[in-house]
Design a protein around this motif. Structure first.
Motif, short mmCIF file in Angstrom:
data_model
loop_
_atom_site.label_atom_id
_atom_site.label_comp_id
_atom_site.label_asym_id
_atom_site.label_seq_id
_atom_site.Cartn_x
_atom_site.Cartn_y
_atom_site.Cartn_z
N VAL A 53 -1.27 -2.46 66.19
CA VAL A 53 -1.33 -3.30 67.39
C VAL A 53 -2.72 -3.91 67.51
O VAL A 53 -2.86 -5.09 67.83
CB VAL A 53 -0.95 -2.50 68.66
N LEU B 168 -2.89 -6.73 65.20
CA LEU B 168 -2.15 -7.86 65.75
C LEU B 168 -3.02 -8.59 66.78
O LEU B 168 -3.07 -9.83 66.80
CB LEU B 168 -0.85 -7.39 66.40
N SER C 248 -4.33 -12.28 66.41
CA SER C 248 -4.00 -13.22 67.48
C SER C 248 -5.24 -13.93 67.99
O SER C 248 -5.22 -15.14 68.24
CB SER C 248 -3.30 -12.46 68.61
N ILE D 167 12.43 -3.49 69.97
CA ILE D 167 11.07 -3.85 69.58
C ILE D 167 10.47 -4.83 70.58
O ILE D 167 9.30 -4.71 70.97
CB ILE D 167 11.04 -4.39 68.14
N THR D 168 11.27 -5.78 71.02
CA THR D 168 10.80 -6.73 72.02
C THR D 168 10.43 -6.00 73.31
O THR D 168 9.39 -6.29 73.93
CB THR D 168 11.88 -7.80 72.29
N ASP D 169 11.24 -5.04 73.70
CA ASP D 169 10.95 -4.24 74.89
C ASP D 169 9.65 -3.45 74.69
O ASP D 169 8.82 -3.36 75.60
CB ASP D 169 12.12 -3.29 75.18
N LEU D 170 9.46 -2.88 73.51
CA LEU D 170 8.23 -2.16 73.22
C LEU D 170 7.02 -3.08 73.35
O LEU D 170 6.01 -2.70 73.97
CB LEU D 170 8.28 -1.56 71.81
N LEU D 171 7.09 -4.27 72.80
CA LEU D 171 5.98 -5.22 72.90
C LEU D 171 5.71 -5.58 74.35
O LEU D 171 4.54 -5.68 74.77
CB LEU D 171 6.28 -6.47 72.08
N GLU D 172 6.76 -5.78 75.13
CA GLU D 172 6.62 -6.09 76.55
C GLU D 172 5.91 -4.95 77.28
O GLU D 172 5.01 -5.17 78.09
CB GLU D 172 7.99 -6.33 77.16
N ARG D 173 6.30 -3.72 76.98
CA ARG D 173 5.67 -2.57 77.62
C ARG D 173 4.23 -2.37 77.18
O ARG D 173 3.38 -1.97 77.96
CB ARG D 173 6.51 -1.31 77.37
N MET D 174 3.95 -2.65 75.92
CA MET D 174 2.57 -2.57 75.44
C MET D 174 1.70 -3.60 76.17
O MET D 174 0.59 -3.28 76.60
CB MET D 174 2.50 -2.81 73.93
N ALA D 175 2.20 -4.82 76.29
CA ALA D 175 1.45 -5.86 76.99
C ALA D 175 1.20 -5.45 78.43
O ALA D 175 0.09 -5.61 78.96
CB ALA D 175 2.20 -7.19 76.92
#
Length: 184
Positions: free
Chosen positions: A8, A11, A15, A130-138
């Motif tokens: 992460v 990433l 980014s 995975i999308t949910d994981l990224l949302e929660r990480m953000a």
């Protein structure tokens, strides 16, 4: 878990470099680019809303908006709800420029997905997880960044202890920063 945290971080670093390069392509700074993205996704905004979003003073925000207006990427218009203020909105050129940046971003993400595990294309539930994981990480990163005092206290406590091997994470060296565009 440590590998996930490192990836992460990688990433985020990638980014940051991506945003720097994209902004340089428009011959603007990353902060200016962030303002264009904010206006694209949220519509016209007051300068004070923009200042709060990007964390700049009113004077710095005015200078930033002046630069974007001089580049014909934004314009100020009267605020129909408050005669004392203005709204900042994208010009057609600004909308096209930031739109193209987001199009390239979407293409790059799609290309990464093509090179990833084929199950990510085939299994909607896995991709959603995975999308949910990224949302929660953000969300977790935004929450932590909103606790400036807590961060300062924790880092001060680490500095007070003089640091130790157990206080640090073995992180890879950051990639070199891209060269700024040549002035013409």
């Amino acid at each position: 878990m440590e590998r996930l945290a490192r990836q992460v971080r990688e990433l985020i670093v990638a980014s940051d470099h991506y945003r720097q390069t994209m902004a340089a392509g428009l011959r603007i700074g990353v902060t200016e680019s962030a303002v264009l993205g904010h206006l694209l996704h949220n519509g016209p905004q007051t300068p004070s809303t923009i200042a709060a979003r990007i964390g700049l003073t009113a004077a710095s925000t005015t200078a930033l908006l002046d630069r974007l207006a001089a580049s014909q990427l934004v314009r100020r218009t009267p605020n129909p709800h408050d005669r004392r203020s203005v709204l900042v909105e994208l010009t057609d050129l600004g909308r096209a420029a930031i739109g193209e940046m987001y199009t390239m971003f979407a293409i790059d993400i799609d290309a990464a997905l093509d090179r990833a595990d084929p199950r990510l294309r085939q299994e909607t539930e896995l991709r959603e997880a995975i999308t949910d994981l990224l949302e929660r990480m953000a969300a977790a990163l935004r929450e932590r960044s909103g606790d400036r005092r807590g961060i300062e206290d924790a880092l001060a406590a680490t500095a007070d202890r003089g640091g130790s091997e157990t206080d640090t994470v073995d992180a890879p060296d950051p990639a070199p920063r891209p060269e700024p565009p040549a002035k013409t």
